[in-house]
Design a protein around this motif. Structure first.
Motif, PDB file in Angstrom:
ATOM      1  N   LEU A  95      26.238  43.723   2.009  1.00 49.72           N
ATOM      2  CA  LEU A  95      24.836  44.091   2.171  1.00 49.72           C
ATOM      3  C   LEU A  95      23.965  42.847   2.064  1.00 49.72           C
ATOM      4  N   TRP A  96      22.643  43.046   2.112  1.00 54.77           N
ATOM      5  CA  TRP A  96      21.701  41.948   1.920  1.00 54.77           C
ATOM      6  C   TRP A  96      20.900  42.195   0.652  1.00 54.77           C
ATOM      7  N   SER A  97      20.837  41.183  -0.189  1.00 57.39           N
ATOM      8  CA  SER A  97      19.978  41.226  -1.364  1.00 57.39           C
ATOM      9  C   SER A  97      18.798  40.317  -1.085  1.00 57.39           C
ATOM     10  N   THR A  98      17.586  40.843  -1.160  1.00 54.38           N
ATOM     11  CA  THR A  98      16.418  40.117  -0.682  1.00 54.38           C
ATOM     12  C   THR A  98      15.254  40.224  -1.667  1.00 54.38           C
ATOM     13  N   ALA A  99      14.221  39.442  -1.400  1.00 53.65           N
ATOM     14  CA  ALA A  99      12.947  39.635  -2.079  1.00 53.65           C
ATOM     15  C   ALA A  99      12.281  40.891  -1.531  1.00 53.65           C
ATOM     16  N   GLY A 100      11.434  41.513  -2.350  1.00 54.28           N
ATOM     17  CA  GLY A 100      10.733  42.722  -1.938  1.00 54.28           C
ATOM     18  C   GLY A 100       9.374  42.424  -1.342  1.00 54.28           C
ATOM     19  N   VAL A 101       8.628  43.477  -1.046  1.00 54.65           N
ATOM     20  CA  VAL A 101       7.296  43.324  -0.467  1.00 54.65           C
ATOM     21  C   VAL A 101       6.327  42.752  -1.491  1.00 54.65           C
ATOM     22  N   HIS A 102       6.349  43.279  -2.699  1.00 54.98           N
ATOM     23  CA  HIS A 102       5.399  42.873  -3.724  1.00 54.98           C
ATOM     24  C   HIS A 102       5.988  41.764  -4.588  1.00 54.98           C
ATOM     25  N   PRO A 103       5.172  40.875  -5.106  1.00 57.14           N
ATOM     26  CA  PRO A 103       5.680  39.765  -5.930  1.00 57.14           C
ATOM     27  C   PRO A 103       6.546  40.258  -7.081  1.00 57.14           C
ATOM     28  N   GLY A 104       7.679  39.588  -7.292  1.00 56.77           N
ATOM     29  CA  GLY A 104       8.554  39.905  -8.405  1.00 56.77           C
ATOM     30  C   GLY A 104       9.469  41.077  -8.188  1.00 56.77           C
ATOM     31  N   THR A 105       9.511  41.646  -6.974  1.00 59.95           N
ATOM     32  CA  THR A 105      10.402  42.770  -6.699  1.00 59.95           C
ATOM     33  C   THR A 105      11.576  42.306  -5.843  1.00 59.95           C
ATOM     34  N   TYR A 106      12.655  43.098  -5.885  1.00 62.01           N
ATOM     35  CA  TYR A 106      13.871  42.775  -5.145  1.00 62.01           C
ATOM     36  C   TYR A 106      14.367  44.013  -4.410  1.00 62.01           C
ATOM     37  N   CYS A 107      15.189  43.774  -3.403  1.00 51.26           N
ATOM     38  CA  CYS A 107      15.721  44.880  -2.612  1.00 51.26           C
ATOM     39  C   CYS A 107      17.195  44.666  -2.306  1.00 51.26           C
ATOM     40  N   LEU A 108      17.885  45.768  -2.111  1.00 55.70           N
ATOM     41  CA  LEU A 108      19.227  45.788  -1.555  1.00 55.70           C
ATOM     42  C   LEU A 108      19.091  46.488  -0.218  1.00 55.70           C
ATOM     43  N   ALA A 109      19.530  45.839   0.843  1.00 59.44           N
ATOM     44  CA  ALA A 109      19.241  46.351   2.177  1.00 59.44           C
ATOM     45  C   ALA A 109      20.493  46.428   3.032  1.00 59.44           C
TER      46      ALA A 109
END
Length: 505
Positions: free
Chosen positions: A288-302
């Motif tokens: 998968l992809w682990s990324t930064a999120g939309v808002h500062p300090g957030t993260y995502c798994l995509a």
């Protein structure tokens, strides 16, 4: 009308661009516009856009249609787009070749292998959040340097769709516009960005793409400039209008439906299917992809499938029937499409397989099957692909509490099939137009006209699609066959993919 302010959101997609004009007070959708465009495929595995003829032309057309309806009271504009892309330009931001698109473009396989060996696959995963794949921007930059050296020598900057349009909107009098890239887009630029440090990896950047200028890192809802006099003349937008940084389309879509809190998962029904799960901390997993999120300090798994709506569009064009007709016919069929099973890997597959040489497979065809069977099998095949991704996310440490469906493909039959296959409910918000609406909300955040939590008021959930237990049970055996079909056919489709490239005897 006194005191009303409006926001313009524009999204550049793979096969079309969409724009919305929104009332800043409550998120009411006042007007929308769509422009279709083509994607160039000059060689097998290549997918490109001409930035001037597609990105800028679509933005100009949409702005010209929607902008006047704001009656001079446009408070902000934000643009998102497909990504990660690689558009090389000279120092003034003028494109030097068509943009190389995101993971559907698989040209840089040699560079992926070389960078994985050079930097170390596990080290890249730990530092960047993702392994190197066709979704990564770094190998495509190195492909440009190795395969088109004359172009590379002239290259000074590189952009994605949203960042180049920010440049065009803010450029003036021959001076380049803002040269920025939002942290999320940068986090998809493996191996160039350190996910935890939220910064470019200087020595790796110089090794992959020596001599280039690197964009300033910003957040999607940061104001990075204002519409210039030149851009105002080209688009009709008021000069001086604040311009937000924007981001990749799927993350703008997650903002559109408020799927940005820990445990939220946005499921985007579009030309490609995309899944974005907001998590508390980075959870790197090679599937998968682990990324930064939309808002500062957030993260995502995509996760992202290479095709979904693209397959249904192919069937529409092949049969000459419209979506409404095909959907109505497919809805009359039982789960399993009377014994038909499809692998929807028509352009390779991204997560969790990362196999650019995967190809579409239709198993079980008989003379009794018609277009409705094929269409339903395509919807079910993408639903099986969604379940495969959700299982990989759960195994990786994802946090899957709430699924929100969004996008132009979020139609009744398709969402129902996905809920039945995955055994998970999906929330459908009032507005499913997607990324363009998210862009308008990001513009509201950037200009201080909204706070993050206000998206629930802008775009409330209006329906929940629940899985039907009997249909869900009926899909269990079919899903097992789906998972078995890829490894059973992999060797054959790889050989066929080689023939399609012309590198087999």
């Amino acid at each position: 009308m006194t005191g009303r302010q409006f926001l313009l959101g524009v999204d550049i997609g793979t096969s079309s661009s969409k724009g919305v004009l929104v009332d800043a007070a409550d998120g009411a959708l006042l007007a929308s516009a769509v422009r279709e465009h083509t994607t160039s495929t000059p060689y097998p595995g290549w997918f490109e856009h001409d930035a001037e003829e597609v990105w800028w032309a679509d933005l100009r057309a949409i702005a010209a249609e929607l902008g006047p309806q704001a009656d001079g009271r446009l408070a902000g504009v934000c643009v998102s787009g497909i990504g990660p892309c690689v558009l090389p330009t000279d120092g003034s931001g003028a494109p030097l070749r068509p943009a190389v698109l995101y993971g559907v473009d698989t040209r840089a396989q040699e560079q992926i292998a070389a960078q994985t060996e050079r930097f170390g696959g596990e080290r890249v995963l730990r530092r960047c959040g993702s392994v190197l794949t066709s979704q990564s921007a770094g190998p495509k930059l190195e492909w440009l340097r190795e395969r088109e050296p004359q172009t590379y020598v002239a290259t000074r900057r590189w952009y994605m769709a949203s960042s180049w349009l920010v440049h065009r909107l803010t450029a003036s009098g021959g001076r380049p516009g803002a040269y920025v890239l939002d942290h999320h887009s940068a986090s998809q630029s493996t191996p160039l960005y350190d996910l935890r440090a939220s910064a470019w990896i200087g020595d790796w950047c110089e090794e992959v793409a020596p001599g280039l200028q690197w964009p300033e890192l910003v957040h999607p809802a940061d104001i990075v400039g204002r519409v210039s006099e030149d851009a105002a003349a080209a688009t009709g937008l008021p000069a001086g209008t604040p311009v937000a940084a924007g981001t990749v389309d799927a993350w703008a879509e997650s903002a559109a439906v408020g799927a940005t809190g820990t445990g939220d998962l946005m499921l985007m029904y579009g030309t490609t299917m995309f899944l974005v799960n907001t998590v508390a901390e980075p959870v790197p997993d090679r599937r998968l992809w682990s990324t930064a999120g939309v808002h500062p300090g957030t993260y995502c798994l995509a996760g992202g499938m290479a095709t979904s709506g693209a397959v249904t569009g192919w069937l529409r064009d092949l049969t000459g029937a419209g979506y409404a007709e095909l959907t109505a016919e497919a809805a009359e069929l039982p789960p399993g499409a009377d014994g038909l099973l499809m692998l929807p890997y028509f352009a390779g597959e991204r997560t969790p397989l990362f196999d650019p040489d995967a190809r579409g497979v239709v198993a079980g065809l008989s003379l009794r099957h018609g277009r409705a069977h094929l269409y339903r099998a395509a919807l079910e095949g993408t639903a099986f692909g969604v379940r495969h991704n959700l299982e990989a996310m759960a195994e990786a440490g994802g946090d899957l509490r709430r699924l929100v469906a969004v996008g132009g493909g979020a139609r009744e039959l398709w969402t129902r099939i996905v809920s039945d296959v995955t055994r998970r409910p999906q929330q459908l918000p009032r507005h499913t137009i997607g990324a363009a609406y998210g862009d308008a909300f990001l513009a509201a955040l950037a200009t201080g006209l909204a706070a993050p939590g206000e998206i629930a008021r802008w775009n409330p959930v209006e329906e929940t699609v629940e899985p039907e237990p009997e249909r869900a049970r009926g899909y269990e055996e079919l899903y097992a066959h789906y998972r078995a079909l890829y490894p059973a056919t992999r060797e054959t489709v790889h050989a066929l993919a080689a023939r399609q490239r012309g590198d087999a005897g």
